[in-house]
Design an enzyme around this catalytic site. Sequence first.
Site, PDB file in Angstrom:
ATOM      1  N   HIS A 173      52.503  56.176  49.248  1.00  0.00           N
ATOM      2  CA  HIS A 173      51.951  55.041  49.996  1.00  0.00           C
ATOM      3  C   HIS A 173      52.694  53.756  49.644  1.00  0.00           C
ATOM      4  O   HIS A 173      53.062  52.971  50.531  1.00  0.00           O
ATOM      5  CB  HIS A 173      50.456  54.911  49.668  1.00  0.00           C
ATOM      6  CG  HIS A 173      49.793  53.713  50.253  1.00  0.00           C
ATOM      7  ND1 HIS A 173      49.000  53.755  51.376  1.00  0.00           N
ATOM      8  CD2 HIS A 173      49.788  52.405  49.870  1.00  0.00           C
ATOM      9  CE1 HIS A 173      48.550  52.555  51.658  1.00  0.00           C
ATOM     10  NE2 HIS A 173      49.016  51.709  50.752  1.00  0.00           N
ATOM     11  N   GLU A 174      52.925  53.545  48.353  1.00  0.00           N
ATOM     12  CA  GLU A 174      53.601  52.326  47.924  1.00  0.00           C
ATOM     13  C   GLU A 174      55.078  52.340  48.328  1.00  0.00           C
ATOM     14  O   GLU A 174      55.641  51.293  48.671  1.00  0.00           O
ATOM     15  CB  GLU A 174      53.454  52.144  46.408  1.00  0.00           C
ATOM     16  CG  GLU A 174      52.010  51.966  45.940  1.00  0.00           C
ATOM     17  CD  GLU A 174      51.292  50.842  46.665  1.00  0.00           C
ATOM     18  OE1 GLU A 174      51.938  49.826  46.985  1.00  0.00           O
ATOM     19  OE2 GLU A 174      50.085  50.982  46.928  1.00  0.00           O
ATOM     20  N   HIS A 177      55.560  50.959  51.703  1.00  0.00           N
ATOM     21  CA  HIS A 177      55.653  49.496  51.779  1.00  0.00           C
ATOM     22  C   HIS A 177      57.067  49.015  51.454  1.00  0.00           C
ATOM     23  O   HIS A 177      57.545  48.027  52.027  1.00  0.00           O
ATOM     24  CB  HIS A 177      54.652  48.859  50.812  1.00  0.00           C
ATOM     25  CG  HIS A 177      53.223  48.965  51.252  1.00  0.00           C
ATOM     26  ND1 HIS A 177      52.806  48.576  52.501  1.00  0.00           N
ATOM     27  CD2 HIS A 177      52.118  49.425  50.611  1.00  0.00           C
ATOM     28  CE1 HIS A 177      51.500  48.777  52.613  1.00  0.00           C
ATOM     29  NE2 HIS A 177      51.069  49.295  51.487  1.00  0.00           N
ATOM     30  N   GLU A 257      48.368  49.011  56.079  1.00  0.00           N
ATOM     31  CA  GLU A 257      47.786  49.978  55.161  1.00  0.00           C
ATOM     32  C   GLU A 257      47.579  51.325  55.844  1.00  0.00           C
ATOM     33  O   GLU A 257      47.826  52.383  55.246  1.00  0.00           O
ATOM     34  CB  GLU A 257      46.458  49.444  54.605  1.00  0.00           C
ATOM     35  CG  GLU A 257      46.601  48.224  53.709  1.00  0.00           C
ATOM     36  CD  GLU A 257      47.524  48.480  52.541  1.00  0.00           C
ATOM     37  OE1 GLU A 257      47.448  49.566  51.939  1.00  0.00           O
ATOM     38  OE2 GLU A 257      48.346  47.596  52.223  1.00  0.00           O
TER      39      GLU A 257
END
Length: 656
Positions: A173-174, A177, A257
């Site tokens: 997930h990170e 980003h 997100e």
Amino acid sequence: MQKLGFFERQERARRNTSLLVLLFTVAVVLITLVVDLIGYLATRDIEPVPHFGAWLISKQGIYTSIAVVAVVGFGSLFRWIDLAGGGDRVARMVGARQLDPSSQDPDERRLRNVVEEMAIASGVPVPDLYVMDNETAINAFVAGYSASEAVMVVTHGTLTQLSRDELQGVVAHEFSHILNSDMRINVRLIALLAGILMIGQIGQFLLGSAGRRSYTSSRDDKGRGAMIAIGLALILVGYIGLFFGRLIQSAISRQREMLADASSVQFTRNPEGIASALYRIGQTSGYFQTTSHASDVNHMCFSETVRMRFAGWLASHPPLEERINAIDPALLARFRNRRRDDIKPTQPSPGVSSTATGGASLQAGLSALTEPVIGARTSPLASGTRLSESAGAVTPANEAYAQRLLTQLPDNVRTLLYTRTGAIQYCYSLIFHDMSDAERTAALQHSPEQAALALDQDMMARFYPTLEALGDAIRLPALELAMPALRKLDPQERETLEAVMGRLARADGRVTLFEFALLSFIRRHLTPAGRRPDRVRYRRFADVSASLGTLLSLAARSATETAEEAEACYQEAIAGFESHSVSLGPLRQKVSSRELLEALNQLRGLSPMLKPAIIDACGHCILRDGQVVVREYEILRLVADQLDCPMPPLPVSQAG
């Protein structure tokens, strides 16, 4: 949710920056009007004016507006300068500790292993890792102005409470980003919100001062009352600013997100990993308890870091249940039916990612791990493959490749790459390895005076067996593992390292393509000029036609054996550009390193939406024969890196 390509996400990130500026401007205007209204109500009995509009254009109104804008601007500017250090500064701001790469703590080693796997699989440098030791909540974030200087911060709860699959879901997930260019706007948002909240902080200061001071006369009592009234009014404005700040965070962050959650599933092919991590947060907590900057970084984190009212409106993240249902509606019911002790799966071995999504996923994982080792000939890629579509994405094959690489890399070599001295000597060894003994002796004359950067033949020799055993395909991935250590060099040491490597590469009178790619990588990721964000200067291929011709000439000549094949390959590669009335000229018979450098520097200024065509044109040359040799892959990585495009590993043939 519509699937966006890497370059489309980059363009969207640029648009989000414009949206951020617009929302900030609107917030400042509204806050200024509220303060002006308070000033009007407080002074209308002293100096009567017909109405609020007249007060606004009076001397008092103008001075008040200027003061508010100045305070907000100063607050944002101060924090902007404070955060110039990028991700490292944000990590220190929240009290995080940088992980020691040589740590023997099993949880820290597991985190580093997962992060390195994801970095190699996605084609980005390994970020620096930090841990918030005093935070038991489960949360994480990435920060920085570019992928080359990114840091990843996790809480102690994330380290100790999550299984490897769950941790892998959070890390993926990170990484989304990082790949989606979200970090820069996140850091800027911290600075802009600091200015919006400055008015309220001044009100708190005035209120606190009024409470601490002693007053001995009625005049003092009136002054105290005025200070309290002004303080309360400014605190009210501060809450209005807080409302607008949360609204801006929500507007910028919520959609990103959901996209990062979807990307995590795409990267790991294990929806239960990230969904289980989200569920675990719902059962425990993601709120920060020990840092006063929880609100500042709320929009950057994996989940909410602070409790707030009107969470439906102002939360920067969708509700946890909504995020889990978006991943797979069946998972929430499955989690609820499990016993609490069964939520955390058995920890897998550090080098292998377990799956909990059924036999099919497990079989896919086992199949991936039995693929050929690094450097061996693999199944060919189709010549029509669009390599730009793989940018910013991770596949199970990429993940398996990274796992095999880390498994095959000797522990002593990996440990050396984590140290400053070892990382420096590894850079030197990449050039020294292909030299003869006489050339090495001559090259030692270029050793710098600084002891920390001096050439060390004995340490360089410790890397040679690995470079020989694993082949040329190990060179760039291992360099990515060394990046956290190289980023610890001070600016002057980085300049010296670049200069020394340049002299070493030119010591034999020529610069090979790999040496050029190596120097470009160092320059791009370690020097201030290289790390500076690319500004869009060109929006048409016609503006960079000469540079395109230079680059594609090199790609065509490097991917073919004869002049006739090179000419045919070049004509095929430029056909797509010339169909838009862009003339790239004839095939260049020779491309110097200076010409290539100038071409790449100009192409960096293209609009993100034009860059995929360049990647695909180079990819056409490379995949024309259905095989990728190391020399061709190095061209692709060079081009992709210079265009700020993370390129995952390709199946590489040792031939060539």
